[in-house]
Motif scaffolding. Sequence first.
Motif, PDB file in Angstrom:
ATOM      1  N   LEU A 264      -3.545   1.161   8.146  1.00  0.00           N
ATOM      2  CA  LEU A 264      -2.974   0.489   6.979  1.00  0.00           C
ATOM      3  C   LEU A 264      -2.752   1.482   5.849  1.00  0.00           C
ATOM      4  CD1 LEU A 264      -2.127  -2.080   5.451  1.00  0.00           C
ATOM      5  CD2 LEU A 264      -4.550  -2.470   4.937  1.00  0.00           C
ATOM      6  N   LEU A 265      -3.735   2.337   5.586  1.00  0.00           N
ATOM      7  CA  LEU A 265      -3.587   3.327   4.517  1.00  0.00           C
ATOM      8  C   LEU A 265      -2.427   4.275   4.801  1.00  0.00           C
ATOM      9  CD1 LEU A 265      -4.492   4.808   1.969  1.00  0.00           C
ATOM     10  CD2 LEU A 265      -6.147   6.058   3.376  1.00  0.00           C
ATOM     11  N   ALA A 266      -2.348   4.766   6.024  1.00  0.00           N
ATOM     12  CA  ALA A 266      -1.250   5.676   6.371  1.00  0.00           C
ATOM     13  C   ALA A 266       0.094   5.000   6.173  1.00  0.00           C
ATOM     14  CB  ALA A 266      -1.414   6.159   7.813  1.00  0.00           C
ATOM     15  N   GLY A 267       0.191   3.747   6.568  1.00  0.00           N
ATOM     16  CA  GLY A 267       1.446   3.018   6.406  1.00  0.00           C
ATOM     17  C   GLY A 267       1.794   2.778   4.954  1.00  0.00           C
ATOM     18  N   VAL A 268       0.789   2.480   4.124  1.00  0.00           N
ATOM     19  CA  VAL A 268       1.030   2.270   2.691  1.00  0.00           C
ATOM     20  C   VAL A 268       1.551   3.554   2.051  1.00  0.00           C
ATOM     21  CG1 VAL A 268      -0.098   1.863   0.465  1.00  0.00           C
ATOM     22  CG2 VAL A 268      -0.645   0.399   2.422  1.00  0.00           C
ATOM     23  N   LEU A 269       0.906   4.688   2.357  1.00  0.00           N
ATOM     24  CA  LEU A 269       1.312   5.959   1.742  1.00  0.00           C
ATOM     25  C   LEU A 269       2.690   6.406   2.232  1.00  0.00           C
ATOM     26  CD1 LEU A 269      -2.085   7.897   1.832  1.00  0.00           C
ATOM     27  CD2 LEU A 269      -1.029   6.678  -0.086  1.00  0.00           C
ATOM     28  N   GLU A 270       3.048   6.003   3.448  1.00  0.00           N
ATOM     29  CA  GLU A 270       4.389   6.326   3.953  1.00  0.00           C
ATOM     30  C   GLU A 270       5.446   5.452   3.280  1.00  0.00           C
ATOM     31  OE1 GLU A 270       6.906   6.487   8.165  1.00  0.00           O
ATOM     32  OE2 GLU A 270       4.793   5.904   8.156  1.00  0.00           O
ATOM     33  N   ALA A 271       5.127   4.170   3.105  1.00  0.00           N
ATOM     34  CA  ALA A 271       6.097   3.241   2.516  1.00  0.00           C
ATOM     35  C   ALA A 271       6.215   3.406   1.013  1.00  0.00           C
ATOM     36  CB  ALA A 271       5.690   1.800   2.855  1.00  0.00           C
ATOM     37  N   VAL A 272       5.090   3.736   0.363  1.00  0.00           N
ATOM     38  CA  VAL A 272       5.066   3.916  -1.094  1.00  0.00           C
ATOM     39  C   VAL A 272       4.339   5.235  -1.372  1.00  0.00           C
ATOM     40  CG1 VAL A 272       4.511   2.843  -3.309  1.00  0.00           C
ATOM     41  CG2 VAL A 272       4.845   1.398  -1.283  1.00  0.00           C
ATOM     42  N   PRO A 273       5.023   6.369  -1.256  1.00  0.00           N
ATOM     43  CA  PRO A 273       4.369   7.687  -1.314  1.00  0.00           C
ATOM     44  C   PRO A 273       3.576   7.937  -2.596  1.00  0.00           C
ATOM     45  CG  PRO A 273       6.615   7.886  -0.516  1.00  0.00           C
ATOM     46  CD  PRO A 273       6.466   6.480  -0.996  1.00  0.00           C
ATOM     47  N   GLU A 274       3.974   7.305  -3.695  1.00  0.00           N
ATOM     48  CA  GLU A 274       3.273   7.541  -4.955  1.00  0.00           C
ATOM     49  C   GLU A 274       2.019   6.684  -5.117  1.00  0.00           C
ATOM     50  OE1 GLU A 274       6.680   4.643  -5.856  1.00  0.00           O
ATOM     51  OE2 GLU A 274       6.171   6.248  -4.441  1.00  0.00           O
ATOM     52  N   LEU A 363       2.141  -4.261   5.926  1.00  0.00           N
ATOM     53  CA  LEU A 363       3.036  -3.115   5.710  1.00  0.00           C
ATOM     54  C   LEU A 363       4.489  -3.554   5.572  1.00  0.00           C
ATOM     55  CD1 LEU A 363       1.438  -0.546   8.182  1.00  0.00           C
ATOM     56  CD2 LEU A 363       1.309  -0.559   5.678  1.00  0.00           C
ATOM     57  N   ALA A 364       4.857  -4.620   6.232  1.00  0.00           N
ATOM     58  CA  ALA A 364       6.231  -5.120   6.116  1.00  0.00           C
ATOM     59  C   ALA A 364       6.482  -5.749   4.752  1.00  0.00           C
ATOM     60  CB  ALA A 364       6.498  -6.143   7.226  1.00  0.00           C
ATOM     61  N   ALA A 365       5.465  -6.370   4.178  1.00  0.00           N
ATOM     62  CA  ALA A 365       5.644  -7.088   2.915  1.00  0.00           C
ATOM     63  C   ALA A 365       5.452  -6.213   1.684  1.00  0.00           C
ATOM     64  CB  ALA A 365       4.653  -8.256   2.862  1.00  0.00           C
ATOM     65  N   LEU A 366       4.668  -5.153   1.812  1.00  0.00           N
ATOM     66  CA  LEU A 366       4.254  -4.396   0.620  1.00  0.00           C
ATOM     67  C   LEU A 366       5.384  -3.700  -0.137  1.00  0.00           C
ATOM     68  CD1 LEU A 366       1.736  -3.668  -1.015  1.00  0.00           C
ATOM     69  CD2 LEU A 366       1.548  -1.597   0.378  1.00  0.00           C
TER      70      LEU A 366
END
Length: 383
Positions: A264-274, A363-366
């Motif tokens: 989940l963390l990896a996906g969040v940082l990929e989708a929202v790098p900042e 990850l799809a919704a964030l």
Amino acid sequence: MVPEAVAAMADELARVGNPSSLHTAGRRARRVVEESREQLAAAVRARPSEVVLTSGGTESDNLAVIGTYRARRRADDRRRRVLVSSIEHHAVLDATEALAAHEGAEAVLLPVDRTGRLDVAALEAEIARDPASVALVSVMWANNEVGTLQPVDDVVRLAHAHGVPVHTDAVQAVGQVPVDFAASGVDLLTVTAHKLGGPVGVGALVAVRGAELEPLVHGGGQERGVRSGTLDAASARAFSERAEQSDGSLPGRADRVRALRDRLLAGVLEAVPEAELVGAPVDPALRLPGNLNVAFRGCEGDSLLYLLDAAGIECSTGSACQAGVPQPSHVLLAMGLDPVLARGALRLSLGHSTTDADVDAALAALPAAVERSRGASLATRAS
């Protein structure tokens, strides 16, 4: 609640019997309570006689903090200082503040570092300043918002060197990481059932036999005389069944949840790098496996929460609303986060029921939620 806990509770609810009564039904109910106490004790590596059943974590924390303060101060009026970490749950913080407001206590908030870990040197200095004035030290086992594990061993070593008792709120830790009451050396430990997949409304304060405690509730003298009231056999049974089950499956379950959290963390940082990870690194020795706290600068946590909730993702913020104005979490401010970033923090919790599909859905919704929240925040500032 897990199915096994539901089944145990439903079975017991269909029976009658006050565990304090001497008739057949009462003795049967007492047997259920005492067997449950043994199971609970085994799950946290304590003696059955050390388990005091309560209505949950808040009551246990209040009994530990207020009950210890009153007993210790009664024995020596100099004991007025209560040392607590600045990131404690409000069940500890507010109990300490109540003692300061109404019973002459001096509440000392101990600082933490940027990861949310207690400043051990500050604790040592506070105790050394006047050991005879310290009634209690309370430091949680793991923080509920950022998941940071605390140096409980160091806390016990420093406090016990001066004869000061230690309480730890282990509500978040039990069932996620190994918790050994006897080996830890703490005098009082709080645990609750619903964090394990048990029922809401039952918990325990694990207290060494020599703990100095004054009761907060007076009545029939149940639970070593410090927690009066008719014992809830059904809840105790469901609690203990789940505690035993949770303890037995801990290693494999923790690894599975940790892997989901890391994905989940990896996906969040990929989708929202900042996005910024808040708290300790995702290291088994430093952070709970099921905790992820991420801050999104330019967003309001509340708006993110509602947007994600509308997409079927339930998460939480650490913020509180005071006089109608959202306030950043006291935990994040104590860690040194600037208020703007702290207001955009979200806590994403994973547990025994979390699946890969849940992570995919989050990850799809964030990304869309973050974009909309930032747009709303910009529009608000512009107006």
